[in-house]
Design a protein around this motif. Structure first.
Motif, PDB file in Angstrom:
ATOM      1  N   SER A  92      -2.615 -19.285  17.709  1.00 36.45           N
ATOM      2  CA  SER A  92      -3.714 -18.508  17.150  1.00 36.45           C
ATOM      3  C   SER A  92      -4.970 -19.369  17.064  1.00 36.45           C
ATOM      4  O   SER A  92      -4.929 -20.589  17.257  1.00 36.45           O
ATOM      5  N   GLU A  93      -6.099 -18.717  16.751  1.00 32.83           N
ATOM      6  CA  GLU A  93      -7.352 -19.451  16.636  1.00 32.83           C
ATOM      7  C   GLU A  93      -7.331 -20.412  15.459  1.00 32.83           C
ATOM      8  O   GLU A  93      -7.913 -21.501  15.527  1.00 32.83           O
ATOM      9  N   ASN A  94      -6.652 -20.026  14.360  1.00 34.93           N
ATOM     10  CA  ASN A  94      -6.633 -20.936  13.214  1.00 34.93           C
ATOM     11  C   ASN A  94      -5.766 -22.163  13.484  1.00 34.93           C
ATOM     12  O   ASN A  94      -6.052 -23.258  13.000  1.00 34.93           O
ATOM     13  N   LYS A  97      -8.000 -24.426  15.585  1.00 33.04           N
ATOM     14  CA  LYS A  97      -8.946 -25.147  14.734  1.00 33.04           C
ATOM     15  C   LYS A  97      -8.247 -26.310  14.033  1.00 33.04           C
ATOM     16  O   LYS A  97      -8.796 -27.419  13.938  1.00 33.04           O
ATOM     17  N   ARG A 168      -7.065 -25.852  26.689  1.00 33.50           N
ATOM     18  CA  ARG A 168      -8.249 -25.631  25.853  1.00 33.50           C
ATOM     19  C   ARG A 168      -8.629 -26.908  25.098  1.00 33.50           C
ATOM     20  O   ARG A 168      -9.829 -27.225  24.962  1.00 33.50           O
ATOM     21  N   GLU A 243      -8.688 -20.403   8.385  1.00 26.39           N
ATOM     22  CA  GLU A 243      -9.362 -19.916   9.578  1.00 26.39           C
ATOM     23  C   GLU A 243     -10.874 -19.912   9.409  1.00 26.39           C
ATOM     24  O   GLU A 243     -11.623 -20.158  10.358  1.00 26.39           O
TER      25      GLU A 243
END
Length: 375
Positions: A92-94, A97, A168, A243
């Motif tokens: 996931s994006e969190n 991060k 990424r 997030e």
């Protein structure tokens, strides 16, 4: 319009020049080789590796960190010396991060990052939740071949997602957004909180960094429960990254709220914080937990901190706390808070079940990175 001139970044034998060319071109840098013996390239010497001048900064980041851009797959991250930062990821994006935050901290310690993804076999999960009758007519393993194929497909899909996740991160390194830190990955079958605990017990990571959802997210309780379980059971330093949290720049002063228990544990927690973030500028607000004698010992702790941790600045919270969660919200309403720091004592399973730790409670009430340090 002037053309971008070619420059030579290395002179190698043909074999080494070709390897460098392949590495750079795989990352989008155009390369030409000069002085190649076309009749018999293998005996070429003094082959020039040439690129466009505008690509020089990117090419240098790639060449100087070749092991990052040509990583080995499925390594186990077993450094055995505490020089690894563990990041449990769910793609996931969190969690991405959290990975970037982990790489910045790992860079301070010349450490590596280990990405860990765990999945639960859906066949096993379905069986575990099935209520068996007294006749026990459910036959496990009736379609063992099909189950193995299903698990293989899940593992393969996870590997493809992990490959994209890693690429990424390499792009962020190429762009200079995160520092060049070695990282590897692992995909295993198991409950997320259990796999994190098992890894921590075996490898003793420098730090565990976990991404979490925001407090206003409907999935907060589901995703946060894994982090909360790890906070309560794992005896490693853990940083949770919501997030919504912003990633500070290296030059930023971080505003820290430190919950002090007015015990010897406070010194141990501060020492651990100082070792973890030795070169960062921290502005620390000491908040006394509502324990006997806390208000009397807090000024002494403030004096101790100013004397022993000169790189940080310290102040005492004027609040007389009765509920740490509510009072944290009051502090955050008037002051920017970048990190919450809590020392966590070892507790038995009954205490964890019936009396959640302060770190556990704050996790569900604060959209702020939380650093839990075992003492």
């Amino acid at each position: 319009m002037a053309t971008d001139r070619l420059i030579t970044i290395a002179i190698h034998t043909f074999e080494r020049a070709q390897r460098m060319k392949n590495l750079l071109e795989a990352q989008g840098v155009r390369v030409s080789l000069q002085n190649v013996n076309l009749t018999n390239p293998s005996i070429s010497s003094g082959v020039r590796v040439r690129i466009s001048e505008s690509d020089l900064p990117l090419a240098l980041r790639i060449v100087e960190n070749a092991e990052i851009f040509t990583p080995a797959q499925d390594t186990d991250g077993d450094n055995g010396d505490g020089s690894v930062v563990l990041v449990p990821v769910d793609f996931s994006e969190n969690s991405f991060k959290a990975s970037m935050v982990a790489m910045r901290i790992a860079y301070l310690h010349s450490a590596s990052v280990h990405l860990l993804h765990s999945f639960i076999d859906p066949v096993f999960s379905a069986r575990a939740s099935m209520q068996l009758s007294e006749t026990l007519d459910f036959e496990p393993g009736a379609d063992i071949v099909g189950e193995m194929e299903a698990e293989k497909e899940i593992s393969q899909a996870a590997r493809e997602q992990m490959d994209d996740f890693e690429q990424r991160l390499r792009e962020k390194i190429k762009d200079g957004i995160v520092p060049p830190v070695k990282f590897d990955s692992e995909i295993i079958d198991g409950l997320p909180e259990e796999t994190v605990d098992e890894y921590a017990e075996s490898h003793h990571p420098l730090l565990i960094v976990m991404g979490t959802k925001g407090t206003d997210d409907t999935n907060r309780n589901f995703f946060g429960s894994v982090a909360a379980e790890v906070l309560d059971s794992c005896r490693s330093t853990i940083l949770t990254v919501p997030e919504s949290a912003s990633i500070p720049k290296d030059t930023d002063i971080l505003h820290v709220v430190f919950f002090a228990s007015s015990r010897q544990d406070d010194i141990l927690t501060l020492d651990a914080l100082y070792r973890l973030l030795p070169d960062m500028a921290l502005d620390v607000t000491l908040v006394s937990l509502p324990e006997k004698g806390a208000s009397q010992t807090a000024p002494k702790l403030l004096s101790y901190c100013k004397e022993h941790y000169p790189a940080y600045t310290f102040s005492l919270s004027p609040l007389s706390l009765s509920n740490p969660v509510e009072d944290y919200e009051r502090i955050a309403a008037h002051h920017t808070v970048d990190i919450i720091v809590v020392g966590t004592r070892k507790r038995n399973i009954f205490a964890r079940l019936f009396s959640p730790t302060l770190a556990h409670r704050l996790l569900f009430h604060a959209d702020t990175p939380l650093l839990s340090i075992p003492v």
